[in-house]
Design a protein around this motif. Sequence first.
Motif, mmCIF file in Angstrom:
data_model
loop_
_atom_site.group_PDB
_atom_site.id
_atom_site.type_symbol
_atom_site.label_atom_id
_atom_site.label_comp_id
_atom_site.label_asym_id
_atom_site.label_seq_id
_atom_site.Cartn_x
_atom_site.Cartn_y
_atom_site.Cartn_z
ATOM 1 N N UNK A 1 0.852 -1.190 0.000
ATOM 2 C CA UNK A 1 0.000 0.000 0.000
ATOM 3 C C UNK A 1 0.889 1.242 0.000
ATOM 4 N N UNK A 2 1.489 1.493 -1.159
ATOM 5 C CA UNK A 2 2.435 2.596 -1.318
ATOM 6 C C UNK A 2 2.040 3.406 -2.542
ATOM 7 N N UNK A 3 2.063 4.719 -2.402
ATOM 8 C CA UNK A 3 1.777 5.611 -3.515
ATOM 9 C C UNK A 3 3.067 6.271 -3.993
ATOM 10 N N UNK B 1 18.132 13.520 -9.621
ATOM 11 C CA UNK B 1 16.799 13.048 -9.986
ATOM 12 C C UNK B 1 16.126 12.530 -8.732
ATOM 13 N N UNK B 2 14.906 12.980 -8.458
ATOM 14 C CA UNK B 2 14.201 12.593 -7.240
ATOM 15 C C UNK B 2 12.763 12.209 -7.560
ATOM 16 N N UNK B 3 12.249 11.276 -6.805
ATOM 17 C CA UNK B 3 10.813 11.003 -6.780
ATOM 18 C C UNK B 3 10.466 10.556 -5.371
ATOM 19 N N UNK B 4 9.197 10.565 -5.051
ATOM 20 C CA UNK B 4 8.796 10.371 -3.657
ATOM 21 C C UNK B 4 7.739 9.283 -3.543
ATOM 22 N N UNK B 5 7.803 8.527 -2.471
ATOM 23 C CA UNK B 5 6.815 7.491 -2.184
ATOM 24 C C UNK B 5 6.350 7.662 -0.743
ATOM 25 N N UNK B 6 5.192 7.082 -0.446
ATOM 26 C CA UNK B 6 4.668 7.143 0.918
ATOM 27 C C UNK B 6 3.666 6.022 1.124
ATOM 28 N N UNK B 7 3.652 5.378 2.298
ATOM 29 C CA UNK B 7 2.608 4.391 2.604
ATOM 30 C C UNK B 7 1.309 5.130 2.929
ATOM 31 N N UNK B 8 0.175 4.590 2.495
ATOM 32 C CA UNK B 8 -1.091 5.288 2.708
ATOM 33 C C UNK B 8 -2.097 4.471 3.507
ATOM 34 N N UNK B 9 -1.709 3.305 3.997
ATOM 35 C CA UNK B 9 -2.581 2.493 4.846
ATOM 36 C C UNK B 9 -1.948 2.365 6.227
ATOM 37 N N UNK C 1 12.759 1.501 8.152
ATOM 38 C CA UNK C 1 11.301 1.552 8.321
ATOM 39 C C UNK C 1 10.721 2.602 7.396
ATOM 40 N N UNK C 2 9.620 2.251 6.745
ATOM 41 C CA UNK C 2 8.930 3.177 5.852
ATOM 42 C C UNK C 2 7.646 3.611 6.545
ATOM 43 N N UNK C 3 7.754 4.643 7.367
ATOM 44 C CA UNK C 3 6.599 5.136 8.109
ATOM 45 C C UNK C 3 6.125 6.497 7.601
ATOM 46 N N UNK C 4 7.056 7.311 7.130
ATOM 47 C CA UNK C 4 6.719 8.603 6.550
ATOM 48 C C UNK C 4 6.986 8.536 5.046
ATOM 49 N N UNK C 5 7.134 9.664 4.426
ATOM 50 C CA UNK C 5 7.484 9.665 3.001
ATOM 51 C C UNK C 5 8.966 9.360 2.839
ATOM 52 N N UNK C 6 9.327 8.853 1.664
ATOM 53 C CA UNK C 6 10.729 8.560 1.335
ATOM 54 C C UNK C 6 11.019 9.155 -0.028
ATOM 55 N N UNK C 7 11.943 10.106 -0.046
ATOM 56 C CA UNK C 7 12.373 10.697 -1.301
ATOM 57 C C UNK C 7 13.610 9.964 -1.778
ATOM 58 N N UNK C 8 13.497 9.283 -2.890
ATOM 59 C CA UNK C 8 14.636 8.557 -3.459
ATOM 60 C C UNK C 8 15.421 9.511 -4.343
ATOM 61 N N UNK C 9 16.727 9.534 -4.147
ATOM 62 C CA UNK C 9 17.589 10.529 -4.777
ATOM 63 C C UNK C 9 18.670 9.829 -5.590
ATOM 64 N N UNK C 10 18.724 10.154 -6.865
ATOM 65 C CA UNK C 10 19.828 9.703 -7.723
ATOM 66 C C UNK C 10 20.701 10.902 -8.051
#
Length: 317
Positions: free
Chosen positions: A161-163, A179-187, A226-235
């Motif tokens: 359950x990740x957006x 280059x960055x994009x962001x993910x976050x768990x929503x449940x 742990x993935x509890x908040x948002x995570x910005x992946x950075x290249x």
Amino acid sequence: MSVLKKVNKKIKADNQTGFGANAASYGGRFINKNGTANVRKEGIGFIESISWYHTMLNIPRWKFMTIIFIFYLLVNFLFASIYCLIGVEHLNGISADNFIEKFGQAFFFSAQTFTTVGYGHISPTGFLASFVASVEALFGLLSFAIATGLFYGRFSKPKAHIKFSENAIVAPFQEGKALMFRIAPYKNTNLTDAEAKVTLGMKVVENGIEVNRFFSLDLEYDRINALTLSWTLVHPITEDSPLFAFTKNDFQTQKGEVIIYLKAFDEMYSNTVAIRSSYIFKEIVYGAKFIQMFENNDNSKTLLHLDRLNSYTEVVL
């Protein structure tokens, strides 16, 4: 796809992506936004090419419920028609003056038999009607067993359950850009040991021939506990990056795709869940910065604003 000539030939390509090197195989994108492969299979019969179990587990909830409801109506309509062909006089308890009423009562008798409710108001007499009723009862038991299994499979299937943010961005990073994009768990799930892999796919020219090539993009952090908040992946876009020479115009005019594979351990399922997505170059915003998604509130809680997942401001690079 236009030819990209700005890739350093010393950068090693990744040949284990499963997409092949034939440039003619590119269909607009390798991975759809929902994580499915952008592939259509032909040369085999439709029935043979479909896994009905996987289909019923993956279709949207409203389609699943609609199929169950239509199947229920069709089965009872079929058996009601059989009872009418046999003759409703073989169903004790039916009192009707016209065909519509007779068919309606036969339909509801079929529903009672199919669901094994059996109110007893109507009962079959004679061998043929009794035989059809017994076959329908068996078919009903098997159908409900399958439906129950599908309901349980849909309910218990491990799912990430990740957006993903709608856009990736090229933002200032340290002394350069990244280059960055962001993910976050929503449940309300607990995800640990999250790990990401990012691959760049695009067309290059080798020995005068256009081919697809894939390059692994190194991340500042490719794993978090742990993935509890948002995570910005950075290249970081350094000299070792295949995107090093790219300008804003390149992202707007060239065709390429950034593919993300993400997996994490879900404590509730006690299983590893996986998800993937992609960004084509037109979905990459050059010169932007993500707006922070989380903050503290007055109750000593951290607020995660999921509606800010794709929020960014433009900056000058």
